[in-house]
Design a protein around this motif. Structure first.
Motif, PDB file in Angstrom:
ATOM      1  N   GLY A  11      16.014 -14.940  -5.573  1.00  0.00           N
ATOM      2  CA  GLY A  11      15.712 -14.690  -6.912  1.00  0.00           C
ATOM      3  C   GLY A  11      15.268 -16.084  -7.801  1.00  0.00           C
ATOM      4  N   HIS A  12      15.611 -17.202  -7.310  1.00  0.00           N
ATOM      5  CA  HIS A  12      15.569 -18.463  -8.132  1.00  0.00           C
ATOM      6  C   HIS A  12      14.128 -19.048  -8.037  1.00  0.00           C
ATOM      7  CE1 HIS A  12      17.041 -19.916  -4.401  1.00  0.00           C
ATOM      8  NE2 HIS A  12      16.395 -21.116  -4.535  1.00  0.00           N
ATOM      9  N   ASN A  13      13.480 -18.936  -6.763  1.00  0.00           N
ATOM     10  CA  ASN A  13      12.270 -19.648  -6.597  1.00  0.00           C
ATOM     11  C   ASN A  13      10.933 -18.782  -5.964  1.00  0.00           C
ATOM     12  OD1 ASN A  13      13.103 -19.133  -3.919  1.00  0.00           O
ATOM     13  ND2 ASN A  13      13.137 -21.312  -3.481  1.00  0.00           N
ATOM     14  N   GLY A  14      11.532 -17.378  -5.752  1.00  0.00           N
ATOM     15  CA  GLY A  14      10.465 -16.437  -5.356  1.00  0.00           C
ATOM     16  C   GLY A  14      10.029 -16.816  -3.694  1.00  0.00           C
ATOM     17  N   GLU A  15      10.947 -17.418  -3.332  1.00  0.00           N
ATOM     18  CA  GLU A  15      10.462 -17.590  -1.830  1.00  0.00           C
ATOM     19  C   GLU A  15      10.871 -16.345  -1.134  1.00  0.00           C
ATOM     20  OE1 GLU A  15      11.834 -20.118   2.146  1.00  0.00           O
ATOM     21  OE2 GLU A  15      12.343 -20.681   0.297  1.00  0.00           O
ATOM     22  N   ARG A  16      10.039 -15.857   0.091  1.00  0.00           N
ATOM     23  CA  ARG A  16       9.925 -14.610   0.616  1.00  0.00           C
ATOM     24  C   ARG A  16      10.949 -14.583   1.827  1.00  0.00           C
ATOM     25  NH1 ARG A  16       5.697 -10.377   2.762  1.00  0.00           N
ATOM     26  NH2 ARG A  16       4.674 -11.940   3.864  1.00  0.00           N
ATOM     27  N   LEU A  17      11.979 -13.980   1.984  1.00  0.00           N
ATOM     28  CA  LEU A  17      13.079 -14.001   2.770  1.00  0.00           C
ATOM     29  C   LEU A  17      12.912 -12.955   3.932  1.00  0.00           C
ATOM     30  CD1 LEU A  17      16.083 -15.309   3.123  1.00  0.00           C
ATOM     31  CD2 LEU A  17      16.999 -13.502   2.097  1.00  0.00           C
ATOM     32  N   GLY A  18      12.281 -11.868   3.699  1.00  0.00           N
ATOM     33  CA  GLY A  18      11.958 -11.020   4.848  1.00  0.00           C
ATOM     34  C   GLY A  18      11.493  -9.785   4.285  1.00  0.00           C
ATOM     35  N   THR A  19      11.161  -8.793   5.381  1.00  0.00           N
ATOM     36  CA  THR A  19      10.709  -7.440   5.102  1.00  0.00           C
ATOM     37  C   THR A  19      11.593  -6.457   5.684  1.00  0.00           C
ATOM     38  OG1 THR A  19       9.051  -7.583   6.557  1.00  0.00           O
ATOM     39  CG2 THR A  19       8.275  -8.292   4.223  1.00  0.00           C
ATOM     40  N   ASP A  79      20.478  -3.164   7.097  1.00  0.00           N
ATOM     41  CA  ASP A  79      21.222  -4.361   7.288  1.00  0.00           C
ATOM     42  C   ASP A  79      20.487  -5.357   6.364  1.00  0.00           C
ATOM     43  OD1 ASP A  79      23.715  -5.618   7.960  1.00  0.00           O
ATOM     44  OD2 ASP A  79      22.014  -6.977   8.593  1.00  0.00           O
ATOM     45  N   VAL A  80      21.059  -5.695   5.195  1.00  0.00           N
ATOM     46  CA  VAL A  80      20.164  -6.649   4.228  1.00  0.00           C
ATOM     47  C   VAL A  80      19.821  -8.142   5.155  1.00  0.00           C
ATOM     48  CG1 VAL A  80      20.171  -8.193   2.495  1.00  0.00           C
ATOM     49  CG2 VAL A  80      21.024  -5.786   2.143  1.00  0.00           C
ATOM     50  N   GLU A  81      20.845  -8.460   5.841  1.00  0.00           N
ATOM     51  CA  GLU A  81      20.665  -9.883   6.365  1.00  0.00           C
ATOM     52  C   GLU A  81      19.787  -9.940   7.573  1.00  0.00           C
ATOM     53  OE1 GLU A  81      23.718 -13.524   7.943  1.00  0.00           O
ATOM     54  OE2 GLU A  81      24.481 -11.511   7.585  1.00  0.00           O
ATOM     55  N   SER A  82      19.972  -8.963   8.390  1.00  0.00           N
ATOM     56  CA  SER A  82      18.937  -8.901   9.716  1.00  0.00           C
ATOM     57  C   SER A  82      17.783  -8.143   9.811  1.00  0.00           C
ATOM     58  CB  SER A  82      19.948  -8.597  10.868  1.00  0.00           C
ATOM     59  OG  SER A  82      20.287  -7.011  10.481  1.00  0.00           O
ATOM     60  N   GLY A  83      17.753  -7.232   8.656  1.00  0.00           N
ATOM     61  CA  GLY A  83      16.373  -6.210   8.506  1.00  0.00           C
ATOM     62  C   GLY A  83      16.614  -5.056   9.484  1.00  0.00           C
ATOM     63  N   VAL A  84      17.804  -4.984  10.099  1.00  0.00           N
ATOM     64  CA  VAL A  84      17.974  -3.973  11.122  1.00  0.00           C
ATOM     65  C   VAL A  84      18.123  -2.505  10.485  1.00  0.00           C
ATOM     66  CG1 VAL A  84      19.326  -2.840  12.862  1.00  0.00           C
ATOM     67  CG2 VAL A  84      18.883  -5.405  12.837  1.00  0.00           C
ATOM     68  N   GLN A  85      17.514  -1.414  11.040  1.00  0.00           N
ATOM     69  CA  GLN A  85      17.684  -0.088  10.170  1.00  0.00           C
ATOM     70  C   GLN A  85      18.940   0.415  10.764  1.00  0.00           C
ATOM     71  OE1 GLN A  85      14.214   2.588  10.243  1.00  0.00           O
ATOM     72  NE2 GLN A  85      15.673   4.247  11.028  1.00  0.00           N
TER      73      GLN A  85
END
Length: 326
Positions: free
Chosen positions: A39-47, A80-86
């Motif tokens: 949220g602060h610098n707009g870097e993409r964390l994941g999808t 799961d937000v952190e790992s992106g696992v469904q």
């Protein structure tokens, strides 16, 4: 105020949501992959990969461990937000439009579109902490509404559910029984379909945007219209500032309707209004197409907008913004 441009989506944006801490921004678009950014610098964390259709809406849990997304592929998925696992997929007979997690994250309310024989409906699902116990059964299904239900949210203390959609009526439902408690007054309410709905930080009132070129502020318990903000374009997105008495409204004509005669061709700005006085404070330009999504950061010191152009624009307010005099 220089925006940070977030380019990660290939198709138009549909929805934006910050987590409670405001350090993450979740974006949904028509390109099948919900994305999370810093949220602060707009870097993409994941999808979050798995959907096979446009993703219309999302909601994130209080502790930012779970993300739930609704999609045109007729599913609502829990991640799961952190790992992106469904973690789970709730499957429906028609596209899933809106989703909202309850206070406490034990329930989710979902709206599904009219499709073939299927009627539009509102579903309530239980969300389990332990994924092995997660079931797809609905605790309750509400039907009997005409037209697509564009937004559903939980009312105070999860006792009620608020829904709004193409038939322009805002409805208040009992979350336990599914009974209709109140409908908005057709005289004071919207005249055309409701496109967007966003609650205030404390959940006591909410704002709706409509194709009738207005946004309205409502009391969530009585469905009384408190304020009306008028613009010169259909409203696609609305948000209430958690810090100041401001609301932001975005929209614009469909790309096919845009004329080149206006010097602000297309009218694709985010417009800030004073929430109490209903007066316009300022405009933020930038998007090359209608604004489809708006969100204030939880500390009220910035906002983000998502457009038909596939960009998310992340803004951090200058100090002047906090001293605007009306």
């Amino acid at each position: 105020m220089r925006p940070i441009l977030l380019k990660g989506h290939e198709r138009p944006l549909t929805f934006l949501r910050y987590n409670r801490d405001g350090d993450l921004l979740f974006s949904c678009a028509k390109d099948h992959t919900p994305t999370v950014w810093y949220g602060h610098n707009g870097e993409r964390l994941g999808t979050y990969r798995g959907h096979n259709g446009a993703v219309w809406c999302c909601s994130v849990s209080w502790d930012t461990t779970r993300l739930i997304t609704s999609s045109a592929d007729q599913s609502v998925r829990l991640w799961d937000v952190e790992s992106g696992v469904q973690l789970h997929s709730f499957n429906f007979e028609s596209p899933a439009r809106a989703v909202d997690l309850s206070v406490g994250d034990k329930l989710a309310v979902i709206s599904t579109d009219p499709f073939m024989e299927a009627q539009p409906a509102i579903h309530v699902k239980r969300i389990e902490k332990d994924r092995s116990k997660q079931s797809s059964e609905s605790l309750m299904v509400i039907t009997g509404i005409q037209g697509r239900i564009n937004r559903v949210v939980w009312g105070p203390l999860n006792k009620t559910i608020v829904s709004a959609g193409e038939d322009s009526i805002v409805r208040l439902w009992d979350a336990e029984t599914g009974m209709l408690l109140k409908e908005s007054d057709p005289e004071t309410g919207h005249q055309k379909g409701v496109t967007s709905l966003s609650k205030s930080a404390d959940g006591s009132f909410f704002i709706t945007g409509s194709s009738d070129k207005t946004a309205k502020l409502w009391d969530i318990r009585t469905l009384t219209v408190l304020k009306t903000f008028s613009t010169e374009r259909p409203v696609n997105a609305v948000a209430i500032s958690p810090l100041l008495d401001h609301v932001v409204i975005g929209g614009g004509q469909e790309a096919s309707q845009v004329t080149m005669s206006d010097r602000r061709a297309g009218k694709f700005e985010a417009i800030f209004f004073h929430m109490i006085y209903e007066e316009e404070i300022g405009r933020v330009k930038g998007h090359f197409g209608p604004i489809n999504a708006l969100a204030f950061s939880p500390d009220g010191r910035g906002f983000s907008s998502g457009g038909e152009d596939g960009y998310v624009r992340l803004h951090h307010f200058d100090s002047d913004y906090f001293n605007i005099k009306i």
